[in-house]
Design an enzyme around this catalytic site. Sequence first.
Site, PDB file in Angstrom:
ATOM      1  N   TYR A 146     -13.507  42.776  60.828  1.00 48.15           N
ATOM      2  CA  TYR A 146     -14.121  44.015  61.290  1.00 48.15           C
ATOM      3  C   TYR A 146     -13.364  45.215  60.738  1.00 48.15           C
ATOM      4  O   TYR A 146     -13.964  46.225  60.352  1.00 48.15           O
ATOM      5  CB  TYR A 146     -14.121  44.061  62.822  1.00 48.15           C
ATOM      6  N   ASN A 167     -27.612  43.377  65.250  1.00 46.99           N
ATOM      7  CA  ASN A 167     -28.327  42.752  64.139  1.00 46.99           C
ATOM      8  C   ASN A 167     -29.478  41.880  64.655  1.00 46.99           C
ATOM      9  O   ASN A 167     -29.237  40.899  65.358  1.00 46.99           O
ATOM     10  CB  ASN A 167     -27.341  41.914  63.317  1.00 46.99           C
ATOM     11  N   CYS A 175     -24.167  38.207  59.944  1.00 50.30           N
ATOM     12  CA  CYS A 175     -23.102  38.835  60.728  1.00 50.30           C
ATOM     13  C   CYS A 175     -22.033  37.831  61.156  1.00 50.30           C
ATOM     14  O   CYS A 175     -20.943  38.233  61.575  1.00 50.30           O
ATOM     15  CB  CYS A 175     -23.680  39.547  61.942  1.00 50.30           C
ATOM     16  N   HIS A 176     -22.315  36.530  61.034  1.00 55.83           N
ATOM     17  CA  HIS A 176     -21.289  35.532  61.380  1.00 55.83           C
ATOM     18  C   HIS A 176     -20.128  35.556  60.401  1.00 55.83           C
ATOM     19  O   HIS A 176     -19.065  35.002  60.680  1.00 55.83           O
ATOM     20  CB  HIS A 176     -21.910  34.121  61.408  1.00 55.83           C
ATOM     21  N   GLU A 206     -19.988  26.942  55.648  1.00 56.44           N
ATOM     22  CA  GLU A 206     -19.807  27.691  54.405  1.00 56.44           C
ATOM     23  C   GLU A 206     -18.389  27.617  53.863  1.00 56.44           C
ATOM     24  O   GLU A 206     -18.119  28.127  52.763  1.00 56.44           O
ATOM     25  CB  GLU A 206     -20.166  29.158  54.657  1.00 56.44           C
TER      26      GLU A 206
END
Length: 226
Positions: A146, A167, A175-176, A206
């Site tokens: 952030y 979002n 946003c994850h 990911e």
Amino acid sequence: MVRRQQPDRTLYADDSRVYYSELPTPFGLIGVYWRDQQLIRVLLAPELPPKPWFAPVHAPKPQHKPAPSEDAMTQQARLSPRQLSLSRQPLPLTAEAPAWLRAELDAYFADPGYRFSCHIEPSGTVFQQRVWTLLAAIPPGNPLTYGALATLLGSSPRAIGNACRANPLPLRIPCHRVVAANGLGGFAGDRSGRLLAIKRWLLDHEAGLSPDHGAATPLSEQDRRP
């Protein structure tokens, strides 16, 4: 019978019919609102509040419409023309998810480097739009903090977190991929429950991708302005 709570009128950008579908994923069912070729909203955990609202496809039509009560007429008289117009919008219908949407989700869960391409028009403030543009440019497997995003936009970590929470299209706008300096941080306002577990699953899915895997076009100077 209409299911669950009051409708979120932000779904209606025009007069097109909106549909609601639920699809299986490796971490459970997700809910999606869509119209034509456009994805409107994603609910990663539709069993949690605020829960989806919709009308059944084959809802029986009432034989007669009862006269409105005095309280109902008084309340309606207090609505602005915009609110009155929205109050008459039809509820989304439940429907099977279209092939283009199923294909996008299948591609992502098969390949974490896949970049979604379905059409979206999220509604938000100027600042939220800039944050969401930045989120879409984060490559999978390479989360940012952030604080790092706040530095890029000349803002604060709290403001970035609030924009992430607002979002409407998680997965499509990832946003994850924004985390705290010392851990996962929150996810859609959740700091310890189901949604945070989904964020952890997505990041694990990911993990290990190279920084240039699925990289998006860099932000313009306009996008970087607070």
